[in-house]
Scaffold this motif. Structure first.
Motif, PDB file in Angstrom:
ATOM      1  N   SER A   1      -0.922   8.700   8.186  1.00  0.00           N
ATOM      2  CA  SER A   1      -0.687   8.331   6.789  1.00  0.00           C
ATOM      3  C   SER A   1       0.130   7.053   6.761  1.00  0.00           C
ATOM      4  O   SER A   1       0.779   6.699   7.748  1.00  0.00           O
ATOM      5  CB  SER A   1       0.065   9.440   6.042  1.00  0.00           C
ATOM      6  OG  SER A   1       1.396   9.544   6.521  1.00  0.00           O
TER       7      SER A   1
ATOM      8  N   PHE B   1       0.830  -1.207   0.000  1.00  0.00           N
ATOM      9  CA  PHE B   1       0.000   0.000   0.000  1.00  0.00           C
ATOM     10  C   PHE B   1       0.866   1.260   0.000  1.00  0.00           C
ATOM     11  O   PHE B   1       0.547   2.255  -0.652  1.00  0.00           O
ATOM     12  CB  PHE B   1      -0.924   0.017   1.223  1.00  0.00           C
ATOM     13  CG  PHE B   1      -1.981  -1.063   1.202  1.00  0.00           C
ATOM     14  CD1 PHE B   1      -2.945  -1.099   0.213  1.00  0.00           C
ATOM     15  CD2 PHE B   1      -2.005  -2.045   2.183  1.00  0.00           C
ATOM     16  CE1 PHE B   1      -3.919  -2.091   0.190  1.00  0.00           C
ATOM     17  CE2 PHE B   1      -2.967  -3.038   2.173  1.00  0.00           C
ATOM     18  CZ  PHE B   1      -3.929  -3.066   1.174  1.00  0.00           C
ATOM     19  N   TYR B   2       1.972   1.217   0.753  1.00  0.00           N
ATOM     20  CA  TYR B   2       2.897   2.344   0.818  1.00  0.00           C
ATOM     21  C   TYR B   2       3.487   2.630  -0.564  1.00  0.00           C
ATOM     22  O   TYR B   2       3.555   3.795  -0.999  1.00  0.00           O
ATOM     23  CB  TYR B   2       4.004   2.022   1.827  1.00  0.00           C
ATOM     24  CG  TYR B   2       5.173   2.967   1.833  1.00  0.00           C
ATOM     25  CD1 TYR B   2       5.041   4.286   2.249  1.00  0.00           C
ATOM     26  CD2 TYR B   2       6.436   2.530   1.414  1.00  0.00           C
ATOM     27  CE1 TYR B   2       6.127   5.154   2.251  1.00  0.00           C
ATOM     28  CE2 TYR B   2       7.526   3.383   1.422  1.00  0.00           C
ATOM     29  CZ  TYR B   2       7.371   4.694   1.835  1.00  0.00           C
ATOM     30  OH  TYR B   2       8.447   5.541   1.840  1.00  0.00           O
TER      31      TYR B   2
ATOM     32  N   HIS C   1       0.714   4.070  -2.822  1.00  0.00           N
ATOM     33  CA  HIS C   1       0.290   5.423  -2.450  1.00  0.00           C
ATOM     34  C   HIS C   1       1.391   6.454  -2.669  1.00  0.00           C
ATOM     35  O   HIS C   1       1.150   7.538  -3.212  1.00  0.00           O
ATOM     36  CB  HIS C   1      -0.159   5.441  -0.984  1.00  0.00           C
ATOM     37  CG  HIS C   1      -0.710   6.754  -0.538  1.00  0.00           C
ATOM     38  ND1 HIS C   1       0.090   7.752  -0.009  1.00  0.00           N
ATOM     39  CD2 HIS C   1      -1.967   7.253  -0.532  1.00  0.00           C
ATOM     40  CE1 HIS C   1      -0.652   8.799   0.303  1.00  0.00           C
ATOM     41  NE2 HIS C   1      -1.912   8.520  -0.004  1.00  0.00           N
ATOM     42  N   ASP C   2       2.624   6.139  -2.240  1.00  0.00           N
ATOM     43  CA  ASP C   2       3.687   7.147  -2.256  1.00  0.00           C
ATOM     44  C   ASP C   2       4.532   7.138  -3.535  1.00  0.00           C
ATOM     45  O   ASP C   2       5.152   8.152  -3.867  1.00  0.00           O
ATOM     46  CB  ASP C   2       4.612   6.942  -1.048  1.00  0.00           C
ATOM     47  CG  ASP C   2       4.034   7.532   0.215  1.00  0.00           C
ATOM     48  OD1 ASP C   2       2.846   7.267   0.495  1.00  0.00           O
ATOM     49  OD2 ASP C   2       4.747   8.266   0.926  1.00  0.00           O
TER      50      ASP C   2
END
Length: 410
Positions: free
Chosen positions: A381, A255-256, A259-260
């Motif tokens: 976050s 997910f990191y 997302h990033d």
């Protein structure tokens, strides 16, 4: 002649005990691979389930929590019972629970039924790990570190297959693709039946509760009871640092990256696979290194040595994030099998209890960590959560307080 025969019997037993039974070690390692491959289908499905069922990060964390906490609570119980009354044929029965969980997970239409499915898989793990770890101990001969590493590396390889399943299978087929892993469960049941037959033939004397209670207040070799307790507490903290950090990667790293860094689900899963494959390699090398250079030395080097990589990882570019992730996985994963062997030497005669306790802690802390980290990610976050977890390996400093190997073995 009678005296010679009498003296020869213990020598023959000792010689037999010193032989490492590799076919049995490889058999339980293969079942560990199959078991953890099936377990990894749960985390592998997270990106799919999040979109198809509109789950939050907290619900994703709770699914991992439900499976891991079930295994965590039951494993010490199973291990303690096995110390008192070994039950070899409970091994294939445990895989039957995993089979039921796999089928239920493939067909579950909502969040509640998914939780029930992973609870069944948690029961299967609770039965499998402590008893199979005892089999590894019996088959080790004089190579306990190597034996635990062979047993553990199968599980790590199985876990590493989860991201590949997401990228290759689940993105294309969806949740129903899990049903194919029922064949893995059937194969696991057959192999465990073979292992149980060997286990039953071993001269394992069950320990009575009275015998255990009678020795509780005695000095344990060169260590006092307080020193043994303190060492076990330190090992628990080390397991905490390792498995909560592992949970941050296995449950949320993809997910990191999505997302990033803006990568696709399939691309993110290959990064996660690289981390888990490196973890499998680290597990294999950790045991032999500990047999050669000492368990305490490799434990603290493994946990604390991860810190430079974990701390730099959240600030790196996509390429270097992958490199640092691989390095962290390799170094960190060399510790767990050694921690189990070290604890078994601290508490001789409690192989099942120690195995159940530490495997249970690993599952429980990983599950609890998933819930807490999911809450932190929702509240702040995903990037902040990754930065926070990066400092967990610094707890490896506690390993310098452990007794030296010769004191633990004594």
């Amino acid at each position: 002649m009678t005296r010679l025969a009498r003296n020869a019997a213990p020598a023959a037993t000792a010689s037999s005990a010193a032989v490492t039974v590799f076919p049995i070690l490889f058999a339980i390692s293969i079942v560990h691979l199959l078991n953890d491959t099936m377990q990894s289908t749960v985390s592998a499905l997270f990106p799919i389930l999040k979109d198809s069922l509109q789950l939050s990060y907290k619900q994703i964390g709770f699914i991992a929590f439900a499976m891991n906490m079930t295994a965590s609570i039951l494993q010490p119980i199973v291990g303690t019972y096995a110390d008192i009354r070994p039950r070899p044929y409970i091994l294939p029965i445990g895989v039957c629970f995993t089979l039921a969980g796999v089928v239920a997970l493939a067909l579950a239409p909502n969040f509640a039924l998914i939780v029930l499915a992973v609870v069944a898989m948690g029961i299967g793990s609770a039965v499998f790990h402590p008893e199979s770890s005892r089999v590894a101990y019996l088959a080790a001969g004089g190579k306990r570190g190597l034996a635990q590493s062979i047993f553990q590396v199968g599980g790590n390889i199985g876990s590493s297959l989860g991201p590949i399943m997401t990228a290759v299978l689940f993105v294309q087929v969806g949740q129903l693709g899990v049903i194919w892993f029922a064949f893995a469960a059937v194969a696991g049941i057959a192999i465990q039946y073979y292992v149980a037959g060997w286990y039953k033939r071993q001269p394992v004397e069950p320990r009575s509760p009275a015998k255990r209670a009678g020795g509780a207040g005695q000095r344990l070799g060169t260590l006092t009871r307080f020193q043994v307790t303190a060492a076990i507490v330190i090992l628990v903290f080390l397991v905490f640092s390792k498995h909560v950090y592992m949970s941050s990667i296995t449950s949320f790293y993809s997910f990191y990256l999505i997302h990033d860094y803006g990568v696709t689900v399939e691309h993110a899963q290959w990064f996660l696979f690289a981390f888990l494959a490196a973890s499998a390699a680290g597990t294999f090398f950790g045991g032999p290194l500990a047999d050669r250079y000492g368990r305490r030395n490799i434990i603290w080097l493994s946990i604390l040595g991860t810190a430079p990589f974990s701390i730099l990882l959240p600030y790196a570019s996509l390429f270097w994030s992958g490199v640092l992730c691989v390095c962290a996985g390799f170094v960190l994963s060399s510790a767990f099998s050694i921690i189990v062997v070290y604890a078994q030497e601290l508490l001789p005669g409690n192989v099942g209890l120690v195995s159940g306790l530490f495997f249970g802690l690993a599952f429980g802390l990983g599950g609890l960590g998933s819930v807490v980290l999911g809450w932190v990610a929702d509240a702040t976050s995903i990037a902040f959560m990754m930065k926070l977890c990066a400092y967990l390996p610094l707890l490896g400093l506690l390993a310098v307080l452990l007794p030296k190997d010769r004191q633990a073995a004594a």
